[in-house]
Design a protein around this motif. Structure first.
Motif, PDB file in Angstrom:
ATOM      1  N   GLU A  29     -20.563  41.357  54.067  1.00 24.27           N
ATOM      2  CA  GLU A  29     -19.607  41.070  53.005  1.00 24.27           C
ATOM      3  C   GLU A  29     -20.321  40.434  51.809  1.00 24.27           C
ATOM      4  OE1 GLU A  29     -14.978  39.650  52.967  1.00 24.27           O
ATOM      5  OE2 GLU A  29     -16.335  38.851  54.477  1.00 24.27           O
ATOM      6  N   VAL A  30     -19.847  40.766  50.603  1.00 20.63           N
ATOM      7  CA  VAL A  30     -20.481  40.208  49.410  1.00 20.63           C
ATOM      8  C   VAL A  30     -19.938  38.801  49.143  1.00 20.63           C
ATOM      9  CG1 VAL A  30     -20.786  40.484  46.909  1.00 20.63           C
ATOM     10  CG2 VAL A  30     -20.815  42.490  48.406  1.00 20.63           C
ATOM     11  N   ILE A  31     -20.845  37.893  48.828  1.00 16.09           N
ATOM     12  CA  ILE A  31     -20.446  36.554  48.360  1.00 16.09           C
ATOM     13  C   ILE A  31     -20.854  36.486  46.890  1.00 16.09           C
ATOM     14  CG2 ILE A  31     -20.739  34.051  48.632  1.00 16.09           C
ATOM     15  CD1 ILE A  31     -19.745  35.256  51.216  1.00 16.09           C
ATOM     16  N   THR A  32     -19.911  36.227  46.003  1.00 18.51           N
ATOM     17  CA  THR A  32     -20.232  36.113  44.573  1.00 18.51           C
ATOM     18  C   THR A  32     -20.367  34.634  44.225  1.00 18.51           C
ATOM     19  OG1 THR A  32     -18.876  38.071  44.184  1.00 18.51           O
ATOM     20  CG2 THR A  32     -19.562  36.827  42.241  1.00 18.51           C
ATOM     21  N   THR A  33     -21.518  34.299  43.618  1.00 16.96           N
ATOM     22  CA  THR A  33     -21.723  32.921  43.140  1.00 16.96           C
ATOM     23  C   THR A  33     -21.497  32.895  41.636  1.00 16.96           C
ATOM     24  OG1 THR A  33     -23.334  32.433  44.859  1.00 16.96           O
ATOM     25  CG2 THR A  33     -23.388  31.028  42.915  1.00 16.96           C
ATOM     26  N   PHE A  34     -20.552  32.084  41.201  1.00 16.63           N
ATOM     27  CA  PHE A  34     -20.270  31.950  39.767  1.00 16.63           C
ATOM     28  C   PHE A  34     -20.908  30.692  39.210  1.00 16.63           C
ATOM     29  CE2 PHE A  34     -16.804  34.708  41.108  1.00 16.63           C
ATOM     30  CZ  PHE A  34     -16.849  35.684  40.116  1.00 16.63           C
ATOM     31  N   ASP A  35     -21.397  30.828  37.992  1.00 21.39           N
ATOM     32  CA  ASP A  35     -21.940  29.720  37.216  1.00 21.39           C
ATOM     33  C   ASP A  35     -20.827  29.315  36.246  1.00 21.39           C
ATOM     34  OD1 ASP A  35     -22.987  28.483  34.877  1.00 21.39           O
ATOM     35  OD2 ASP A  35     -24.908  29.512  35.048  1.00 21.39           O
ATOM     36  N   LEU A  36     -20.179  28.181  36.521  1.00 27.44           N
ATOM     37  CA  LEU A  36     -19.129  27.700  35.614  1.00 27.44           C
ATOM     38  C   LEU A  36     -19.803  26.723  34.658  1.00 27.44           C
ATOM     39  CD1 LEU A  36     -16.259  27.009  38.207  1.00 27.44           C
ATOM     40  CD2 LEU A  36     -16.985  29.179  37.215  1.00 27.44           C
ATOM     41  N   ARG A  37     -20.239  27.246  33.534  1.00 30.49           N
ATOM     42  CA  ARG A  37     -21.044  26.428  32.620  1.00 30.49           C
ATOM     43  C   ARG A  37     -20.118  25.725  31.647  1.00 30.49           C
ATOM     44  NH1 ARG A  37     -26.517  25.347  33.292  1.00 30.49           N
ATOM     45  NH2 ARG A  37     -26.508  27.358  34.364  1.00 30.49           N
ATOM     46  N   MET A  38     -20.003  24.416  31.815  1.00 28.61           N
ATOM     47  CA  MET A  38     -19.049  23.648  31.015  1.00 28.61           C
ATOM     48  C   MET A  38     -19.680  23.005  29.785  1.00 28.61           C
ATOM     49  SD  MET A  38     -16.869  21.939  34.138  1.00 28.61           S
ATOM     50  CE  MET A  38     -15.928  20.885  33.048  1.00 28.61           C
ATOM     51  N   LYS A  39     -21.020  22.893  29.792  1.00 27.79           N
ATOM     52  CA  LYS A  39     -21.729  22.302  28.641  1.00 27.79           C
ATOM     53  C   LYS A  39     -22.918  23.191  28.285  1.00 27.79           C
ATOM     54  CE  LYS A  39     -19.081  18.698  28.931  1.00 27.79           C
ATOM     55  NZ  LYS A  39     -18.005  18.522  27.965  1.00 27.79           N
ATOM     56  N   ARG A  40     -23.249  23.273  27.004  1.00 27.47           N
ATOM     57  CA  ARG A  40     -24.416  24.060  26.596  1.00 27.47           C
ATOM     58  C   ARG A  40     -25.672  23.232  26.842  1.00 27.47           C
ATOM     59  NH1 ARG A  40     -23.206  24.901  20.477  1.00 27.47           N
ATOM     60  NH2 ARG A  40     -22.785  22.703  20.826  1.00 27.47           N
ATOM     61  N   PRO A  41     -26.610  23.758  27.644  1.00 26.16           N
ATOM     62  CA  PRO A  41     -27.825  22.995  27.933  1.00 26.16           C
ATOM     63  C   PRO A  41     -28.578  22.618  26.658  1.00 26.16           C
ATOM     64  CG  PRO A  41     -27.664  24.897  29.386  1.00 26.16           C
ATOM     65  CD  PRO A  41     -26.565  25.037  28.381  1.00 26.16           C
TER      66      PRO A  41
END
Ligand SMILES: [Zn+2]
Length: 210
Positions: A29-41
């Motif tokens: 099964e595929v696991i999707t990892t999301f990057d929830l980027r709340m601030k600009r590095p």
């Protein structure tokens, strides 16, 4: 060692957004990892630990109770750089698929009042590091993005070969500089040790003369 995919993106060009960080196949099964980027590095101040800790508790709880998605939520947790969170979902999804879920979760967090879930010394490892007002600000800020995301908020900025080469050269330069500093420090230490030894020998000589 292989670099993990999210290190291959250009963090200097990264905007706030919802990005697919990686997809892994686990047990067919595929696991999707999301990057929830709340601030600009390097452009926005990173979140405080107190704010992130509150958001971790509130949003993880929300996601695990969402009627449509709770059974697909594997993990929600903070990035070490304090510019966002990772969200792992069971299934093969795009950023657009989860925007409505995130809208609900961050709307909930930005309006939150009452007791923070799991905020006791028994349930949490550091329950005094909590900053609810700051968490509400951060959640509201990200919510504003979620309700009207642009394409660049949903897809990682591409990294060019030239940029990779430039970053590699910079890294090499910095490494050389560090090695040089280290060598200088070692030499200085050795010099100090020798001087100490000389002093001790002189003292011993003096002692034996007495
Ligand atoms: Zn905690």
């Amino acid at each position: 060692m292989n670099k993990i995919p999210s290190f291959e993106i250009n963090h200097l060009k990264l905007k706030k957004g919802v990005y697919v960080s990686r997809k892994d196949v686990v047990g067919g099964e595929v696991i999707t990892t999301f990057d929830l980027r709340m601030k600009r590095p390097y452009k926005d101040a990173p979140m405080t630990t107190g704010s992130m800790h509150v958001l971790e508790h509130i949003i993880a709880t929300y996601l695990r109770n969402d009627k449509m998605w709770s059974h697909r939520i594997i993990y929600f947790g903070p990035m070490g750089c304090r510019t966002g969170f990772y969200l792992l979902i069971r299934g093969d999804y795009t950023s657009t698929d989860i925007i409505p879920l995130l809208e609900r979760a961050y709307d909930y967090a930005s309006d939150f009042n009452g007791d923070i879930p799991g905020c006791t010394t028994i349930e949490c490892g550091n329950c005094y590091d909590m900053d609810l007002p700051e968490a509400i600000n951060d959640a509201a800020d990200y919510y504003n993005l979620l309700i009207a995301p642009k394409k660049y908020n949903l897809e990682y900025p591409p990294i060019t070969e030239a940029e990779k080469e430039k970053s590699r050269r910079k890294y090499e330069r910095e490494k050389k500089q560090q090695l040089k500093l280290l060598k200088e420090m070692q030499q200085e230490n050795e010099q100090n040790n020798l001087e100490e030894q000389d002093k001790e020998e002189i003292v011993e000589e003096n002692d034996s003369q007495d």
